[in-house]
Design an enzyme around this catalytic site. Structure first.
Site, PDB file in Angstrom:
ATOM      1  N   ARG A   4     -71.705 102.487  12.871  1.00 21.29           N
ATOM      2  CA  ARG A   4     -72.765 103.479  13.025  1.00 21.29           C
ATOM      3  C   ARG A   4     -74.174 102.992  12.677  1.00 21.29           C
ATOM      4  O   ARG A   4     -75.114 103.770  12.744  1.00 21.29           O
ATOM      5  CB  ARG A   4     -72.456 104.760  12.237  1.00 21.29           C
ATOM      6  CG  ARG A   4     -71.176 105.411  12.671  1.00 21.29           C
ATOM      7  CD  ARG A   4     -71.003 106.810  12.188  1.00 21.29           C
ATOM      8  NE  ARG A   4     -71.173 106.976  10.763  1.00 21.29           N
ATOM      9  CZ  ARG A   4     -71.118 108.144  10.146  1.00 21.29           C
ATOM     10  NH1 ARG A   4     -70.886 109.230  10.831  1.00 21.29           N
ATOM     11  NH2 ARG A   4     -71.275 108.221   8.844  1.00 21.29           N
ATOM     12  N   ASP A   5     -74.336 101.744  12.318  1.00 20.93           N
ATOM     13  CA  ASP A   5     -75.687 101.212  12.096  1.00 20.93           C
ATOM     14  C   ASP A   5     -75.733  99.740  12.507  1.00 20.93           C
ATOM     15  O   ASP A   5     -76.328  98.902  11.834  1.00 20.93           O
ATOM     16  CB  ASP A   5     -76.115 101.384  10.644  1.00 20.93           C
ATOM     17  CG  ASP A   5     -77.628 101.270  10.461  1.00 20.93           C
ATOM     18  OD1 ASP A   5     -78.380 101.451  11.450  1.00 20.93           O
ATOM     19  OD2 ASP A   5     -78.074 100.998   9.328  1.00 20.93           O
TER      20      ASP A   5
END
Length: 191
Positions: free
Chosen positions: A56-57
C-alpha cells in the site's frame, strides 16, 4: 531495531542522479540494471502478495538497492494482511502512487486488493525513465487533490519519449482503471 545496511540507498536517489546526468554513461544505471531492478521489484512483490499482504505504499523511495544493485522493498508501515470480510482503510499511501480505488470518493466499496500495488508499480516504471510529469490531457497539475481527481476520472500521465514501447505497454496494463484488468506480479515476472 537493527536492519541490513543498504549500501546504494533508495532507487529514488539513483534514478534522480541518472536523470540529472541526462543519460550519461553510468555504471549504476543502464538498461540491463534497470531491467534487473524492475524484475526484482516484481519478483519480491509476487512473494509479498503470495503471503496475502498488500504493501500500500510502494514507491521509489521505499525500494533500496544492495551492493549488487538488487532491490529490497522497505517501509511496511501501511502494509495490511488481507483477511476475508475486512474493509480496507481508504486514502493510504503516497498520492502519486495511489490506485484510484483507494481514494475514489464515488466508490461505495471500500475493499481493494493486491492490484493497488500493481498500479504503484506502473508509476515506479514511469519514474525510472523520467522526472517530467505531465498528464495526457496536457493540463497542469496544481495540487495532489487535483491529480487524484484526474486519476479517478481515468486520465493518466502522458508518455515521455524516454520510455521504450515494451515498458509503456506494461505501464498501461498496470495502471488500468479497472483493477481486474491489471496483471498480477506472477504474470509480470513471466513476461
Amino acid at each position: 531495531i537493527i536492519t541490513e545496511f543498504i549500501k546504494n540507498g533508495s532507487i529514488e536517489n539513483l534514478v534522480s542522479e541518472y536523470l540529472k546526468s541526462k543519460g550519461a554513461k553510468n555504471d549504476k544505471m543502464n538498461p540491463t540494471i534497470r531491467s534487473k531492478i524492475l524484475f526484482g521489484i516484481a519478483a519480491t512483490m509476487k512473494r509479498v502478495h503470495q503471503s496475502n499482504i498488500i504493501h500500500r505504499d510502494l514507491k521509489l523511495e521505499n525500494v533500496f538497492l544492495d551492493e549488487n544493485l538488487e532491490p529490497r522493498i522497505a517501509d511496511f508501515r501501511l502494509a495490511k494482511v488481507m483477511l476475508p470480510d475486512v474493509n480496507m482503510t481508504m486514502n493510504v499511501g503516497s498520492p502519486f502512487y495511489m490506485a484510484p480505488e483507494i481514494f475514489n470518493p464515488a466508490s461505495e466499496d471500500d475493499n481493494y486488493d493486491v492490484s493497488v500495488d500493481v498500479y504503484s508499480y506502473a508509476l515506479i516504471i514511469y519514474k525510472m525513465f523520467t522526472n517530467d510529469i505531465k498528464m495526457e490531457d496536457n493540463r497542469p497539475i496544481r495540487s495532489p487533490q487535483q491529480y487524484m481527481l484526474k486519476i479517478s476520472r481515468g486520465v493518466r500521465l502522458a508518455r515521455p519519449p524516454s520510455i521504450p514501447e515494451h515498458y509503456w505497454k506494461l505501464v498501461q496494463r498496470c495502471w488500468d482503471q479497472h483493477p481486474d484488468n491489471r496483471p498480477t506480479y506472477e504474470e509480470i515476472t513471466e513476461l
